[in-house]
Write a protein that holds these residues in place. Structure first.
Motif, PDB file in Angstrom:
ATOM      1  N   ASP A  83       0.849  -1.204   0.000  1.00 16.37           N
ATOM      2  CA  ASP A  83       0.000   0.000   0.000  1.00 16.37           C
ATOM      3  C   ASP A  83       0.883   1.252   0.000  1.00 16.37           C
ATOM      4  O   ASP A  83       1.738   1.405   0.873  1.00 16.37           O
ATOM      5  CB  ASP A  83      -0.891  -0.014   1.234  1.00 16.37           C
ATOM      6  CG  ASP A  83      -2.044   0.949   1.151  1.00 16.37           C
ATOM      7  OD1 ASP A  83      -1.914   1.975   0.457  1.00 16.37           O
ATOM      8  OD2 ASP A  83      -3.071   0.682   1.797  1.00 16.37           O
ATOM      9  N   PRO A  84       0.704   2.151  -0.957  1.00 15.47           N
ATOM     10  CA  PRO A  84       1.522   3.367  -0.981  1.00 15.47           C
ATOM     11  C   PRO A  84       1.218   4.316   0.184  1.00 15.47           C
ATOM     12  O   PRO A  84       2.060   5.117   0.569  1.00 15.47           O
ATOM     13  CB  PRO A  84       1.169   4.026  -2.315  1.00 15.47           C
ATOM     14  CG  PRO A  84      -0.132   3.431  -2.711  1.00 15.47           C
ATOM     15  CD  PRO A  84      -0.200   2.076  -2.084  1.00 15.47           C
ATOM     16  N   ASP A  85       0.027   4.232   0.779  1.00 13.47           N
ATOM     17  CA  ASP A  85      -0.338   5.041   1.940  1.00 13.47           C
ATOM     18  C   ASP A  85      -0.127   4.171   3.179  1.00 13.47           C
ATOM     19  O   ASP A  85      -0.894   3.247   3.440  1.00 13.47           O
ATOM     20  CB  ASP A  85      -1.793   5.491   1.826  1.00 13.47           C
ATOM     21  CG  ASP A  85      -2.200   6.446   2.932  1.00 13.47           C
ATOM     22  OD1 ASP A  85      -1.398   6.692   3.866  1.00 13.47           O
ATOM     23  OD2 ASP A  85      -3.328   6.955   2.872  1.00 13.47           O
ATOM     24  N   THR A  86       0.911   4.465   3.940  1.00 17.39           N
ATOM     25  CA  THR A  86       1.277   3.619   5.079  1.00 17.39           C
ATOM     26  C   THR A  86       0.535   3.973   6.367  1.00 17.39           C
ATOM     27  O   THR A  86       0.761   3.338   7.393  1.00 17.39           O
ATOM     28  CB  THR A  86       2.790   3.706   5.338  1.00 17.39           C
ATOM     29  OG1 THR A  86       3.128   5.066   5.636  1.00 17.39           O
ATOM     30  CG2 THR A  86       3.580   3.210   4.145  1.00 17.39           C
ATOM     31  N   ARG A  87      -0.340   4.954   6.311  1.00 14.26           N
ATOM     32  CA  ARG A  87      -1.084   5.339   7.512  1.00 14.26           C
ATOM     33  C   ARG A  87      -2.386   4.557   7.619  1.00 14.26           C
ATOM     34  O   ARG A  87      -2.994   4.202   6.607  1.00 14.26           O
ATOM     35  CB  ARG A  87      -1.389   6.838   7.483  1.00 14.26           C
ATOM     36  CG  ARG A  87      -0.135   7.693   7.512  1.00 14.26           C
ATOM     37  CD  ARG A  87      -0.453   9.146   7.344  1.00 14.26           C
ATOM     38  NE  ARG A  87      -0.903   9.394   5.956  1.00 14.26           N
ATOM     39  CZ  ARG A  87      -1.357  10.555   5.533  1.00 14.26           C
ATOM     40  NH1 ARG A  87      -1.443  11.583   6.336  1.00 14.26           N
ATOM     41  NH2 ARG A  87      -1.722  10.705   4.267  1.00 14.26           N
ATOM     42  N   VAL A  88      -2.807   4.310   8.874  1.00 13.27           N
ATOM     43  CA  VAL A  88      -4.124   3.681   9.071  1.00 13.27           C
ATOM     44  C   VAL A  88      -5.182   4.681   8.641  1.00 13.27           C
ATOM     45  O   VAL A  88      -4.948   5.896   8.639  1.00 13.27           O
ATOM     46  CB  VAL A  88      -4.328   3.260  10.541  1.00 13.27           C
ATOM     47  CG1 VAL A  88      -3.328   2.184  10.924  1.00 13.27           C
ATOM     48  CG2 VAL A  88      -4.247   4.430  11.490  1.00 13.27           C
ATOM     49  N   ARG A  89      -6.347   4.176   8.249  1.00 10.06           N
ATOM     50  CA  ARG A  89      -7.399   5.074   7.801  1.00 10.06           C
ATOM     51  C   ARG A  89      -8.766   4.445   8.043  1.00 10.06           C
ATOM     52  O   ARG A  89      -8.893   3.237   8.232  1.00 10.06           O
ATOM     53  CB  ARG A  89      -7.216   5.428   6.339  1.00 10.06           C
ATOM     54  CG  ARG A  89      -7.068   4.264   5.405  1.00 10.06           C
ATOM     55  CD  ARG A  89      -6.469   4.705   4.070  1.00 10.06           C
ATOM     56  NE  ARG A  89      -6.221   3.583   3.204  1.00 10.06           N
ATOM     57  CZ  ARG A  89      -5.100   2.870   3.194  1.00 10.06           C
ATOM     58  NH1 ARG A  89      -4.137   3.150   4.040  1.00 10.06           N
ATOM     59  NH2 ARG A  89      -4.951   1.873   2.352  1.00 10.06           N
ATOM     60  N   CYS A  90      -9.762   5.295   8.013  1.00  6.13           N
ATOM     61  CA  CYS A  90     -11.145   4.879   8.189  1.00  6.13           C
ATOM     62  C   CYS A  90     -11.892   5.163   6.898  1.00  6.13           C
ATOM     63  O   CYS A  90     -11.746   6.234   6.316  1.00  6.13           O
ATOM     64  CB  CYS A  90     -11.781   5.648   9.337  1.00  6.13           C
ATOM     65  SG  CYS A  90     -10.993   5.339  10.927  1.00  6.13           S
ATOM     66  N   ALA A  91     -12.682   4.191   6.470  1.00  4.04           N
ATOM     67  CA  ALA A  91     -13.442   4.314   5.226  1.00  4.04           C
ATOM     68  C   ALA A  91     -14.934   4.270   5.548  1.00  4.04           C
ATOM     69  O   ALA A  91     -15.479   3.199   5.845  1.00  4.04           O
ATOM     70  CB  ALA A  91     -13.078   3.193   4.263  1.00  4.04           C
ATOM     71  N   PRO A  92     -15.600   5.426   5.530  1.00  3.28           N
ATOM     72  CA  PRO A  92     -17.043   5.447   5.766  1.00  3.28           C
ATOM     73  C   PRO A  92     -17.771   4.593   4.741  1.00  3.28           C
ATOM     74  O   PRO A  92     -17.421   4.579   3.572  1.00  3.28           O
ATOM     75  CB  PRO A  92     -17.413   6.926   5.594  1.00  3.28           C
ATOM     76  CG  PRO A  92     -16.145   7.667   5.846  1.00  3.28           C
ATOM     77  CD  PRO A  92     -15.062   6.773   5.324  1.00  3.28           C
ATOM     78  N   ASN A  93     -18.794   3.832   5.209  1.00  2.00           N
ATOM     79  CA  ASN A  93     -19.493   2.948   4.285  1.00  2.00           C
ATOM     80  C   ASN A  93     -20.978   3.259   4.126  1.00  2.00           C
ATOM     81  O   ASN A  93     -21.652   2.653   3.314  1.00  2.00           O
ATOM     82  CB  ASN A  93     -19.318   1.478   4.711  1.00  2.00           C
ATOM     83  CG  ASN A  93     -19.754   1.228   6.128  1.00  2.00           C
ATOM     84  OD1 ASN A  93     -20.556   1.956   6.689  1.00  2.00           O
ATOM     85  ND2 ASN A  93     -19.208   0.176   6.721  1.00  2.00           N
TER      86      ASN A  93
END
Length: 115
Positions: free
Chosen positions: A102-112
């Motif tokens: 993954d090029p984005d190494t930060r954790v993230r939240c994906a609203p669904n």
């Protein structure tokens, strides 16, 4: 969890008061803790609905936010101070840990379930 940023729920809160804010930015450890425990990243208390996320135009377009989930009032109080230009409301979200490629190494939240 003990909330140390309760004052961030009122308009004009500062990032330093936010529960998941450390050393000038969102703490990966605390963002993870907030997302998994479903507690607000600003005040540290349990989340209800709607759940709010703060982000910039790119995060909003990708539907992937690096800030922790928050109460709407908490997010509105921090929107200007953290430099976020977008406030997104949702009924639920997925917590995403980056993969090895993954090029984005930060954790993230994906609203669904956007509201």
């Amino acid at each position: 969890m003990v909330a140390h940023g309760v004052s961030a729920r009122v308009s004009g809160g500062t990032p330093a008061e936010a529960f998941a804010w450390e050393d000038g930015g969102w703490s990966r450890r605390l963002v993870t803790r907030c997302a998994l425990a479903r507690v607000c990243g600003a005040c540290g208390t349990p989340l209800g609905r709607p759940i709010a996320f703060l982000g910039d135009a790119e995060e909003t377009a990708r539907n992937a936010f690096h800030a922790p989930p928050m109460h709407r009032a908490c997010a509105e109080g921090l929107q200007g101070p953290v430099g976020a230009t977008h406030l997104v409301l949702t009924a639920g979200f997925e917590f995403v840990r980056p993969g090895a490629d993954d090029p984005d190494t930060r954790v993230r939240c994906a609203p669904n379930s956007l509201l």
